[in-house]
Design a protein around this motif. Structure first.
Motif, PDB file in Angstrom:
ATOM      1  N   ILE A 103       0.755  -1.121   0.125  1.00 21.32           N
ATOM      2  CA  ILE A 103      -0.071  -0.133   0.088  1.00 21.32           C
ATOM      3  C   ILE A 103       0.807   1.319  -0.053  1.00 21.32           C
ATOM      4  CG2 ILE A 103      -1.778   1.254   1.354  1.00 21.32           C
ATOM      5  CD1 ILE A 103      -2.633  -1.300   2.731  1.00 21.32           C
ATOM      6  N   SER A 104       0.686   2.239  -0.740  1.00 21.35           N
ATOM      7  CA  SER A 104       1.243   3.480  -0.713  1.00 21.35           C
ATOM      8  C   SER A 104       0.222   4.511  -0.782  1.00 21.35           C
ATOM      9  CB  SER A 104       2.434   3.634  -1.681  1.00 21.35           C
ATOM     10  OG  SER A 104       1.707   3.681  -3.020  1.00 21.35           O
ATOM     11  N   MET A 105       0.373   5.761  -0.430  1.00 16.58           N
ATOM     12  CA  MET A 105      -0.641   6.971  -0.388  1.00 16.58           C
ATOM     13  C   MET A 105       0.259   8.158  -0.597  1.00 16.58           C
ATOM     14  SD  MET A 105      -2.953   6.161   2.841  1.00 16.58           S
ATOM     15  CE  MET A 105      -1.675   6.296   3.984  1.00 16.58           C
ATOM     16  N   VAL A 106      -0.483   9.074  -1.451  1.00 11.36           N
ATOM     17  CA  VAL A 106       0.081  10.193  -1.835  1.00 11.36           C
ATOM     18  C   VAL A 106      -0.782  11.154  -1.950  1.00 11.36           C
ATOM     19  CG1 VAL A 106       1.353  11.514  -3.778  1.00 11.36           C
ATOM     20  CG2 VAL A 106       2.111   9.241  -3.557  1.00 11.36           C
ATOM     21  N   ARG A 107      -0.573  12.595  -1.458  1.00 11.13           N
ATOM     22  CA  ARG A 107      -1.321  13.642  -1.696  1.00 11.13           C
ATOM     23  C   ARG A 107      -0.654  14.318  -2.871  1.00 11.13           C
ATOM     24  NH1 ARG A 107      -3.078  18.896   1.892  1.00 11.13           N
ATOM     25  NH2 ARG A 107      -3.226  20.362  -0.066  1.00 11.13           N
ATOM     26  N   ALA A 108      -1.661  14.276  -4.092  1.00 11.73           N
ATOM     27  CA  ALA A 108      -1.208  14.880  -5.156  1.00 11.73           C
ATOM     28  C   ALA A 108      -1.776  16.287  -5.135  1.00 11.73           C
ATOM     29  CB  ALA A 108      -1.598  14.251  -6.475  1.00 11.73           C
ATOM     30  N   ASP A 109      -1.121  17.238  -5.691  1.00 10.99           N
ATOM     31  CA  ASP A 109      -1.648  18.719  -5.739  1.00 10.99           C
ATOM     32  C   ASP A 109      -1.047  19.155  -7.237  1.00 10.99           C
ATOM     33  OD1 ASP A 109      -2.730  19.735  -2.808  1.00 10.99           O
ATOM     34  OD2 ASP A 109      -0.756  18.705  -2.843  1.00 10.99           O
ATOM     35  N   LEU A 110      -2.218  19.418  -7.828  1.00 13.93           N
ATOM     36  CA  LEU A 110      -1.964  20.039  -9.195  1.00 13.93           C
ATOM     37  C   LEU A 110      -2.579  21.371  -9.551  1.00 13.93           C
ATOM     38  CD1 LEU A 110      -3.501  16.921 -11.142  1.00 13.93           C
ATOM     39  CD2 LEU A 110      -1.313  17.449 -11.153  1.00 13.93           C
ATOM     40  N   GLY A 111      -1.602  21.990 -10.112  1.00 17.00           N
ATOM     41  CA  GLY A 111      -1.958  23.808 -10.339  1.00 17.00           C
ATOM     42  C   GLY A 111      -2.879  23.530 -11.634  1.00 17.00           C
ATOM     43  N   VAL A 112      -3.456  24.799 -11.955  1.00 16.32           N
ATOM     44  CA  VAL A 112      -4.443  24.756 -13.208  1.00 16.32           C
ATOM     45  C   VAL A 112      -3.550  24.333 -14.270  1.00 16.32           C
ATOM     46  CG1 VAL A 112      -5.650  26.260 -14.609  1.00 16.32           C
ATOM     47  CG2 VAL A 112      -5.731  26.359 -12.145  1.00 16.32           C
ATOM     48  N   GLY A 113      -4.015  23.335 -15.200  1.00 14.71           N
ATOM     49  CA  GLY A 113      -3.268  22.931 -16.425  1.00 14.71           C
ATOM     50  C   GLY A 113      -2.324  21.847 -15.882  1.00 14.71           C
ATOM     51  N   ALA A 133      -0.038  18.529 -14.808  1.00 14.24           N
ATOM     52  CA  ALA A 133      -0.151  17.262 -15.121  1.00 14.24           C
ATOM     53  C   ALA A 133       0.738  16.239 -14.382  1.00 14.24           C
ATOM     54  CB  ALA A 133       0.120  17.053 -16.729  1.00 14.24           C
ATOM     55  N   VAL A 134       0.434  15.082 -14.189  1.00 17.51           N
ATOM     56  CA  VAL A 134       1.186  14.133 -13.366  1.00 17.51           C
ATOM     57  C   VAL A 134       1.924  13.422 -14.703  1.00 17.51           C
ATOM     58  CG1 VAL A 134       1.196  12.006 -12.131  1.00 17.51           C
ATOM     59  CG2 VAL A 134      -0.378  13.680 -11.718  1.00 17.51           C
ATOM     60  N   PRO A 135       3.303  13.475 -14.459  1.00 17.37           N
ATOM     61  CA  PRO A 135       4.210  12.905 -15.550  1.00 17.37           C
ATOM     62  C   PRO A 135       4.077  11.259 -15.506  1.00 17.37           C
ATOM     63  CG  PRO A 135       5.596  14.073 -14.063  1.00 17.37           C
ATOM     64  CD  PRO A 135       4.231  13.933 -13.562  1.00 17.37           C
ATOM     65  N   LYS A 153     -11.020  18.721  -4.523  1.00 17.37           N
ATOM     66  CA  LYS A 153     -11.189  20.106  -5.081  1.00 17.37           C
ATOM     67  C   LYS A 153     -10.997  20.080  -6.541  1.00 17.37           C
ATOM     68  CE  LYS A 153     -10.395  25.056  -4.523  1.00 17.37           C
ATOM     69  NZ  LYS A 153      -9.902  26.030  -3.740  1.00 17.37           N
ATOM     70  N   GLY A 154     -11.771  20.670  -7.599  1.00 18.19           N
ATOM     71  CA  GLY A 154     -11.526  20.676  -9.045  1.00 18.19           C
ATOM     72  C   GLY A 154     -11.785  19.804  -9.855  1.00 18.19           C
ATOM     73  N   THR A 155     -11.283  19.492 -11.009  1.00 12.39           N
ATOM     74  CA  THR A 155     -11.775  18.525 -11.910  1.00 12.39           C
ATOM     75  C   THR A 155     -10.459  18.101 -12.565  1.00 12.39           C
ATOM     76  OG1 THR A 155     -13.807  19.865 -12.551  1.00 12.39           O
ATOM     77  CG2 THR A 155     -13.104  17.917 -14.138  1.00 12.39           C
ATOM     78  N   VAL A 156     -10.396  16.742 -12.703  1.00 15.39           N
ATOM     79  CA  VAL A 156      -9.266  16.321 -13.268  1.00 15.39           C
ATOM     80  C   VAL A 156      -9.297  15.051 -14.426  1.00 15.39           C
ATOM     81  CG1 VAL A 156      -8.616  14.657 -11.154  1.00 15.39           C
ATOM     82  CG2 VAL A 156      -6.714  15.555 -12.821  1.00 15.39           C
ATOM     83  N   ILE A 157      -8.733  14.751 -15.114  1.00 14.44           N
ATOM     84  CA  ILE A 157      -8.662  13.407 -15.851  1.00 14.44           C
ATOM     85  C   ILE A 157      -7.906  12.307 -15.334  1.00 14.44           C
ATOM     86  CG2 ILE A 157      -8.430  12.109 -18.059  1.00 14.44           C
ATOM     87  CD1 ILE A 157      -9.245  14.826 -19.418  1.00 14.44           C
ATOM     88  N   LEU A 195     -12.985  13.121 -13.485  1.00 19.33           N
ATOM     89  CA  LEU A 195     -13.073  12.988 -11.965  1.00 19.33           C
ATOM     90  C   LEU A 195     -13.624  14.392 -11.382  1.00 19.33           C
ATOM     91  CD1 LEU A 195     -10.298  10.825 -10.611  1.00 19.33           C
ATOM     92  CD2 LEU A 195     -12.775  10.149 -11.607  1.00 19.33           C
ATOM     93  N   HIS A 196     -14.548  14.439 -10.797  1.00 20.09           N
ATOM     94  CA  HIS A 196     -15.083  15.816 -10.290  1.00 20.09           C
ATOM     95  C   HIS A 196     -15.137  15.683  -8.515  1.00 20.09           C
ATOM     96  CE1 HIS A 196     -16.602  17.064 -14.193  1.00 20.09           C
ATOM     97  NE2 HIS A 196     -16.934  15.869 -14.127  1.00 20.09           N
TER      98      HIS A 196
END
Length: 137
Positions: free
Chosen positions: A86-96, A98-100, A114-118, A133-134
């Protein structure tokens, strides 16, 4: 406040198995790591703090090319996850942002706060699975 409690409770619940016996292998971070994680910490030195992780409340730094920052919770940050796959990560994305492209040897669960992401993945047959995802999904 509720997130650390939920994570701690979820981890303890996942450690139980038949006979309602709790078994764990808190990682001894002073030992070398191997394919199955760290060796187990001496049980007499294990404390409740080993089963609580609050690092996910810290936002990742998004001032980079990808506008992506992460606060990980792997065994080196959260020794109670040692050997559990098991691993967990808090991922934060700025507007525009992307996760490499990356790979995992463990499952991944996304919860959008918060927000919307594919979000999605590509399987070993090169088939893509993705969905917009919403908040709350």
């Amino acid at each position: 406040m509720i997130l650390p409690i939920l994570i701690g409770f979820s981890l303890l619940a996942s450690l139980s198995y038949a006979d309602n016996v709790f078994n764990y292998c808190v990682g001894d971070l002073s030992s070398p790591t191997g394919p199955s994680g760290y060796t187990c910490k001496d049980p007499s030195k294990v404390s409740a703090d080993d089963f609580i992780f609050t690092g996910l409340r810290v936002a990742g730094n998004t001032t980079n090319t990808f506008k992506f920052g992460a606060s990980p919770a792997f065994a080196p940050q959260f020794p109670a996850l040692n050997g559990m796959g098991i691993s967990m990560v808090r991922a934060d994305l700025g507007v525009g942002g992307a996760v490499p492209i990356h790979t995992h040897r463990v499952a991944e669960l996304l919860i959008l706060v918060k927000g919307t992401v594919i979000g999605g993945f590509i399987d070993t047959n090169n088939r893509a699975f993705y969905k917009t995802l919403h908040e709350g999904t």
